[in-house]
Scaffold this motif. Structure first.
Motif, mmCIF file in Angstrom:
data_model
loop_
_atom_site.group_PDB
_atom_site.id
_atom_site.type_symbol
_atom_site.label_atom_id
_atom_site.label_comp_id
_atom_site.label_asym_id
_atom_site.label_seq_id
_atom_site.Cartn_x
_atom_site.Cartn_y
_atom_site.Cartn_z
ATOM 1 N N ALA A 1 15.069 7.465 12.004
ATOM 2 C CA ALA A 1 14.114 8.442 11.469
ATOM 3 C C ALA A 1 14.481 9.853 11.921
ATOM 4 O O ALA A 1 14.444 10.808 11.132
ATOM 5 C CB ALA A 1 12.698 8.091 11.925
ATOM 6 N N LEU A 2 14.863 9.987 13.200
ATOM 7 C CA LEU A 2 15.255 11.302 13.707
ATOM 8 C C LEU A 2 16.512 11.812 13.000
ATOM 9 O O LEU A 2 16.606 13.010 12.673
ATOM 10 C CB LEU A 2 15.496 11.230 15.223
ATOM 11 N N ILE A 3 17.471 10.920 12.759
ATOM 12 C CA ILE A 3 18.692 11.318 12.039
ATOM 13 C C ILE A 3 18.345 11.770 10.625
ATOM 14 O O ILE A 3 18.859 12.779 10.125
ATOM 15 C CB ILE A 3 19.707 10.157 12.008
ATOM 16 N N LEU B 1 1.879 8.017 6.040
ATOM 17 C CA LEU B 1 2.167 6.602 6.248
ATOM 18 C C LEU B 1 3.670 6.338 6.153
ATOM 19 O O LEU B 1 4.235 5.590 6.963
ATOM 20 C CB LEU B 1 1.412 5.765 5.214
ATOM 21 N N CYS B 2 4.317 6.951 5.175
ATOM 22 C CA CYS B 2 5.771 6.788 5.027
ATOM 23 C C CYS B 2 6.503 7.322 6.256
ATOM 24 O O CYS B 2 7.461 6.682 6.739
ATOM 25 C CB CYS B 2 6.265 7.519 3.784
ATOM 26 N N CYS B 3 6.049 8.465 6.751
ATOM 27 C CA CYS B 3 6.681 9.030 7.951
ATOM 28 C C CYS B 3 6.484 8.108 9.153
ATOM 29 O O CYS B 3 7.404 7.925 9.964
ATOM 30 C CB CYS B 3 6.097 10.406 8.253
ATOM 31 N N GLY B 4 5.297 7.513 9.253
ATOM 32 C CA GLY B 4 5.045 6.573 10.343
ATOM 33 C C GLY B 4 5.897 5.324 10.229
ATOM 34 O O GLY B 4 6.448 4.834 11.229
ATOM 35 N N VAL B 5 6.012 4.800 9.026
ATOM 36 C CA VAL B 5 6.824 3.595 8.809
ATOM 37 C C VAL B 5 8.284 3.866 9.142
ATOM 38 O O VAL B 5 8.992 2.984 9.645
ATOM 39 C CB VAL B 5 6.671 3.109 7.352
ATOM 40 N N MET B 6 8.752 5.078 8.900
ATOM 41 C CA MET B 6 10.136 5.422 9.240
ATOM 42 C C MET B 6 10.394 5.207 10.725
ATOM 43 O O MET B 6 11.434 4.658 11.121
ATOM 44 C CB MET B 6 10.423 6.882 8.871
ATOM 45 N N PHE B 7 9.440 5.612 11.574
ATOM 46 C CA PHE B 7 9.607 5.428 13.020
ATOM 47 C C PHE B 7 9.402 3.969 13.425
ATOM 48 O O PHE B 7 10.004 3.505 14.391
ATOM 49 C CB PHE B 7 8.643 6.332 13.784
ATOM 50 N N MET C 1 0.837 -1.198 0.000
ATOM 51 C CA MET C 1 0.000 0.000 0.000
ATOM 52 C C MET C 1 0.876 1.254 0.000
ATOM 53 O O MET C 1 0.593 2.217 -0.735
ATOM 54 C CB MET C 1 -0.923 0.000 1.221
ATOM 55 N N VAL C 2 1.937 1.220 0.806
ATOM 56 C CA VAL C 2 2.855 2.368 0.829
ATOM 57 C C VAL C 2 3.477 2.585 -0.546
ATOM 58 O O VAL C 2 3.493 3.698 -1.079
ATOM 59 C CB VAL C 2 3.957 2.160 1.889
ATOM 60 N N PHE D 1 15.292 6.248 1.878
ATOM 61 C CA PHE D 1 14.372 5.912 0.787
ATOM 62 C C PHE D 1 12.936 6.297 1.150
ATOM 63 O O PHE D 1 12.197 6.848 0.334
ATOM 64 C CB PHE D 1 14.447 4.423 0.461
ATOM 65 N N LEU D 2 12.553 6.010 2.386
ATOM 66 C CA LEU D 2 11.193 6.336 2.810
ATOM 67 C C LEU D 2 10.953 7.839 2.826
ATOM 68 O O LEU D 2 9.849 8.307 2.504
ATOM 69 C CB LEU D 2 10.933 5.752 4.207
ATOM 70 N N ALA D 3 11.977 8.600 3.189
ATOM 71 C CA ALA D 3 11.841 10.058 3.180
ATOM 72 C C ALA D 3 11.565 10.562 1.769
ATOM 73 O O ALA D 3 10.748 11.473 1.560
ATOM 74 C CB ALA D 3 13.102 10.710 3.736
#
Length: 1097
Positions: A626-628, A613-619, A219-220, A573-575
């Motif tokens: 994700a913070l870096i 959703l991508c931002c959530g998956v990063m965490f 889905m992402v 990649f997710l970013a």
């Protein structure tokens, strides 16, 4: 007009889009030409666009003229190559589009191309000026403009035809959607995870949650794929992949930040995939006991050799790389097919002992639910699987090498996501339907008669794996990463598949990283990286980028600490996925008319959901990674924003700025004006802003971050020339304001006179509530030498401002505002400096070439000697010119032009608030004192009063100012304003106005009336007598100003008002002259007599 509608008509790129009507203007055919005028309407012939056999222009002719035209062409006087629209000797030719003489071209894609387009030459359509002016007057158009329309030739400033032909000759390699996008995406998505981790994932999560994990990851990627497709089909896509899509949608700030980390992520991903390949090879070496050094060093050695080989394939060209990808895909597909075939081949005892029983309903039921172990959970398992779904941008990353990126990227990407998702789900379900979670691998662990199975599928199938509950086992979905090899029909093919998956992903990343990085460097977002923008060969290969990627990959292979860096790479990649989704949402939300994607299967809110959703998956994958990622992206964003690259890509950010500004302006119209919110909104008559910088600076001081400031220029003269000059300078002058950090707008008008132009500006400037309420002009220092019409216009502008109820500010400084002379000197000196630098470069080049010996060297030395002599002469000339100009250079004028840019020292702003104009005279200096440059200046108030009430007047003024919350240093009550000036001052005033007096009282009535009619602008004796007291007051005020305010930093003074039609222009100018003569910088201010101050809360 009928047209040949055969399919070949529109495929012919060289077809002539115009008919040409030949009008013969020679004397021989004058009579024939006249017969056509007013006769039968033109006869429209069917026109063929495909017939090129005779290489002739298509000619529309009138009845009876066929023979004339045929003879003309048969004689060979003109051909398509030599025919000109205008022949000064005998013929005139016009382009004919719709049966009448016109230059208007029909719609054509080449008119809409960018300069430098690689897909075709940009053509310049005839300008509106050419069509509107020249043809309307029946003037023959210029040869160059018509030829470029008729023959399809671009101009000198466009991408040259030669460069395009060169590209065609060298055989530029472009890929279709299958080889360019589908193959690459499938190979990049199908990674090692498919062969060695998918069985473990389905063992932990079960079939149900395992499929949900796969679908959630899909889905992402699917939402991102839809967003990518929408952006990719909204215009021509060049090289740069994710960076290009994001930067052209959100601007260089987002694009530059994500482009750098995306390219770096791809470079490190090369190392990750190569290490995965090397680890598999080392495992095989370990099984055969052929380790070279040790496991770690063997990984480094094999990884290095692999990267070198992959680099060789990449550098060899995209064609070789594409062939390698196809071969790897074939191997991968065979490996996957081998697995599915193996599931239906009857198993043996050895495989049963390892947990493989072919398809069994009991195994499917047992493995359907989750069985998380070792502290794993749904999100941790999802985090392990998700990197297997990435790689959807592999095709988009080489967008510059695709034949049709707009069609290839959506089709190839979405189909690749579908195929790979089906494959992942199929492998997961098949593996979980055939293999139990735990198995011992011992063929002797069979069920003993009478043993209770307790629902165990392995027990029901005759094997006892119960000891796996108490001690670890080596086989089964949960324990053996080589389940696919065991299940497959031929095990080594799975190993080949692993090799194919790792090498293809590494190769795709090795190509993607330099391509994205090259596009980033070409845009010069990071100026220090422009070295890597250069391309080589027919495909503009980024060789320098390949070498850099190779170095980065080698570094991480040798470090071999990829477990730490892997989560950061996944987050990188997710970013980029998140920003692609946000780009699609942002472009849709901005509602720009330019957002017209051909791909319709997207939704702005789905894209926004995908971004979140991508931002959530990063965490979920790794919170610290994700913070870096966010920190690095924020740093790069701030850096690019600070540097402000000079690019204009029409991003959705720009569109949203406009929408927000429009909404705010409309919302402001509903807000009623209130005196508490009054702010000076000024029209400043600077002309070109750089010509009178001091006038702009003082106005900008009290409007910056506070009110509207519009720098205005009036062009007078021939309208055509004025409009042309005005239009050509608009962007340049606004850019000057921006560059010099002046928060002001530039506006210009073309008018018959200066006054008419200002009148137009006063009425039409502004928008809604953001309309000017104050006019700022410089004092006309040369009024005594100017023509009467100029003085009339100047004073007329003041009258017009009062008529339109605007406040008025006249600024005077001792040196005047116009620094045209200074700018001309600076421009000449800059040209001379450029000549000197060019000469030095020539001499240095000569020094370099002089290294060769022999007679050639001798002549080179002689030539150098001559050049040196020339240089000496040139430098002496330059020095002479410089000294000459410096002699003329007005240093005081230059200093005066910058005086309001400097920080004002301790001093005073003297306010001579003589008349109540609503408070503008006191508000302007107050705003100045709250500015950084003027904060050290104190306000001194001067006002008129009676000698016997000085203290009372002071208290009244102090009370008024305290209610207005305006701080002041001192209040002075001037009691002797109405006294007569001294004789010297009055004599000076009389001498000043003497040339402009009519002296009608000394003449007879007839002569006086005649003089009044001839020179209506002169000051009559009656007028001078009527306003004698007022004239006394202006002269006396100057004496008082000289006495009290000579040392002030700035004087703010109530502007006297001349009654329109009563006070002559020259008398009024004399008042202003004598009032502000020999003083520090002076602002003569008059509000519109409406309150701009209030003491109410």
């Amino acid at each position: 007009m009928s047209m040949n509608n055969s399919p070949n008509v529109f495929l012919d790129t060289n077809a002539n889009r115009f008919q040409v009507n030949i009008i013969n203007e020679s004397h021989d055919n004058n009579e024939a030409s006249q017969e056509d005028v007013g006769s039968d309407p033109p006869h429209y012939e069917e026109t063929s666009f495909t017939d090129e056999a005779h290489n002739k222009l298509r000619i529309s002719y009138r009845p009876g003229k066929r023979e004339l035209y045929d003879n003309f062409l048969q004689r060979g006087e003109k051909t398509e190559a030599s025919l000109h629209p205008y022949d000064t000797h005998n013929k005139m030719y016009y382009l004919q589009t719709f049966g009448h003489n016109t230059m208007d071209p029909v719609p054509k894609i080449d008119y809409y191309r960018n300069t430098g387009s690689v897909s075709g030459n940009k053509l310049n359509r005839p300008s509106l000026l050419e069509i509107h002016e020249q043809l309307a007057k029946n003037i023959a158009v210029s040869t160059s403009s018509v030829e470029r329309v008729a023959n399809g030739e671009s101009t000198a400033g466009d991408e040259t035809t030669a460069s395009k032909e060169e590209e065609n000759k060298t055989g530029l390699v472009k890929f279709g959607w299958v080889k360019g996008v589908l193959v690459r995406c499938m190979l990049n998505i199908w990674g090692v995870m498919l062969f060695i981790r998918l069985s473990w994932i389905v063992g932990q999560a079960g079939i149900g949650l395992g499929v949900i994990i796969i679908l959630l990851a899909t889905m992402v990627t699917s939402i991102t794929g839809l967003s990518t497709s929408a952006i990719a089909t909204n215009g021509f896509v060049r090289g740069g992949g994710a960076y290009y899509l994001i930067s052209r949608s959100l601007g260089p700030e987002f694009g530059g930040s994500i482009g750098l980390i995306f390219a770096f992520a791809n470079a490190v991903a090369v190392a990750m995939y190569v290490v995965g390949f090397a680890e598999t090879v080392v495992e095989l070496l370990k099984e055969s006991d052929t380790i070279m050094v040790d496991e770690s060093n063997d990984i480094r050695i094999i990884g290095t050799i692999t990267v070198v080989c992959l680099l060789g394939i990449s550098v060899a060209g995209m064609e070789w790389e594409a062939k390698a990808q196809v071969i790897l895909l074939v191997v991968l597909l065979i490996a996957i097919a081998n697995f599915f075939i193996g599931t239906v081949i009857p198993t043996n005892n050895e495989k049963k002992a390892r947990g493989f029983f072919n398809y069994q309903a009991s195994i499917f039921a047992e493995n359907f639910g989750p069985d998380f172990r070792g502290g794993e959970g749904f999100f941790s398992v999802f985090a392990i699987f998700f990197p297997a779904a990435t790689g959807i941008l592999a095709g988009a990353n080489i967008s510059g090498d695709l034949k049709d990126p707009q069609g290839a990227i959506p089709k190839g990407t979405m189909l690749a996501i579908l195929i790979t998702t089906v494959a992942y789900i199929g492998v997961a379900i098949c593996a979980a339907s055939c293999v139990v979670r735990d198995a011992t691998g011992n063929i002797n662990d069979t069920v003993v008669s009478g043993m209770s199975c307790n629902g165990s599928s392995a027990c029901n199938l005759g094997y006892d794996f119960s000891r796996c509950r108490n001690q670890p086992c080596d086989y089964g979905l949960m324990n053996n990463f080589q389940v696919m090899s065991m299940v497959s029909g031929f095990g080594p093919l799975i190993t080949a598949g692993i090799f194919s998956a790792t090498l293809s992903s590494a190769l795709a990343s090795l190509v993607s990283a330099p391509k994205v990085f090259q596009a980033l460097c070409k845009d010069n977002v990071y100026k220090g990286l422009h070295f890597f923008a250069k391309g080589y060969g027919k495909n503009n290969e980024p060789i320098r980028g390949y070498v850099l990627t190779f170095v980065i990959a080698m570094a991480f292979i040798l470090i071999a600490e990829l477990n730490t860096i892997a989560p950061i790479i996944s987050n990188f990649f997710l970013a980029s996925y998140a920003l692609i989704n946000f780009s699609c949402f942002h472009a849709s939300y901005a509602k720009s008319p330019g957002w017209r994607p051909a791909f319709r299967y997207y939704n702005m809110w789905v894209s926004l959901f995908g971004a979140l959703l991508c931002c959530g998956v990063m965490f979920v994958i790794n919170w610290w990674a994700a913070l870096i990622t966010y920190a690095i992206e924020l740093f790069l964003y701030i850096y690019v924003t600070y540097k402000k690259p000079e690019v204009n890509w029409g991003s959705s950010t720009q569109a949203l700025y406009y929408i927000n500004a429009l909404d705010s302006a409309l919302a402001l119209t509903a807000v009623e004006d209130h005196v508490k919110n009054f702010r000076p909104q000024c029209i400043v008559l600077t002309g070109a802003p750089m010509i009178r910088p001091a006038l702009l600076d003082i106005t900008h001081t009290f409007t910056k971050n506070n009110g509207l400031c519009i720098c205005c220029e009036v062009y007078t003269g021939p309208r055509k020339l004025c409009v042309k000059e005005m239009n050509s300078g608009m962007a340049k002058k606004q850019a000057w304001l921006t560059k010099n950090k002046r928060k002001a707008f530039y506006a210009a008008v073309a008018a018959d006179s200066f006054r008419d132009g200002v009148k137009s500006l006063l009425q039409a400037s502004g928008l809604g509530r953001m309309k000017p309420n104050t006019l700022v002009i410089g004092f006309k220092k040369d009024w005594r030498n100017a023509a009467a019409s100029q003085v009339e216009n100047y004073v007329g502008v003041i009258h017009d401002a009062f008529d339109f109820e605007l406040g008025m500010i006249i600024v005077r400084i001792s040196q005047g505002f116009d620094i045209t002379q200074v700018l001309q000197v600076q421009e000449e000196l800059e040209k001379l400096e450029q000549e000197r630098l060019a000469l030095e470069a020539t001499i240095k080049e000569n020094d370099f070439e002089e290294e060769k010996s022999g007679i050639c060297g001798f002549f080179r030395k002689a030539r150098k000697l001559n050049i040196s002599k020339h240089e000496t002469k040139k430098e002496s000339t330059i020095n002479t010119i410089q000294s000459m100009h410096m002699g003329e250079f007005n240093q005081k004028l230059l200093e005066a032009s910058t005086q309001f840019k400097k920080k004002q020292g301790k001093g005073t702003i003297d306010i001579w608030w003589l008349f109540d104009d609503g408070g503008l005279t006191i508000l302007i200096p107050y705003i100045l004192t709250i500015r950084k440059k003027w904060k050290n200046c104190k306000l001194r108030i001067f006002t008129g009063g009676k000698a016997n009430r000085i203290e009372e007047e002071k208290l009244v003024m102090a009370s008024l100012l305290s209610k207005f919350r305006i701080k002041f240093a001192d209040i002075n009550i001037i009691c002797d304003i109405n006294m007569k000036p001294n004789k010297e001052s009055w004599k000076f005033f009389e001498e000043m106005i003497e040339p402009y007096r009519l002296h009608e009282s000394c003449k007879d009535i007839t002569t006086a009336e005649k003089l009044k009619q001839e020179t209506p602008w002169k000051i009559t004796d009656a007028e001078l007598e009527a306003f004698k007291e007022k004239s006394y007051r202006q002269v006396r005020l100057n004496e008082l100003l000289q006495e009290h305010s000579r040392a002030a930093n700035l004087i703010v003074l109530s502007l006297p008002v001349a009654r329109k039609g009563v006070v002559s222009d020259y008398l009024y100018m004399a008042w202003l002259e004598i009032l502000s003569k020999n003083l520090p910088p002076t602002l003569m201010v008059r509000g519109n007599h409406k309150n701009v101050l209030t003491f109410y809360s």
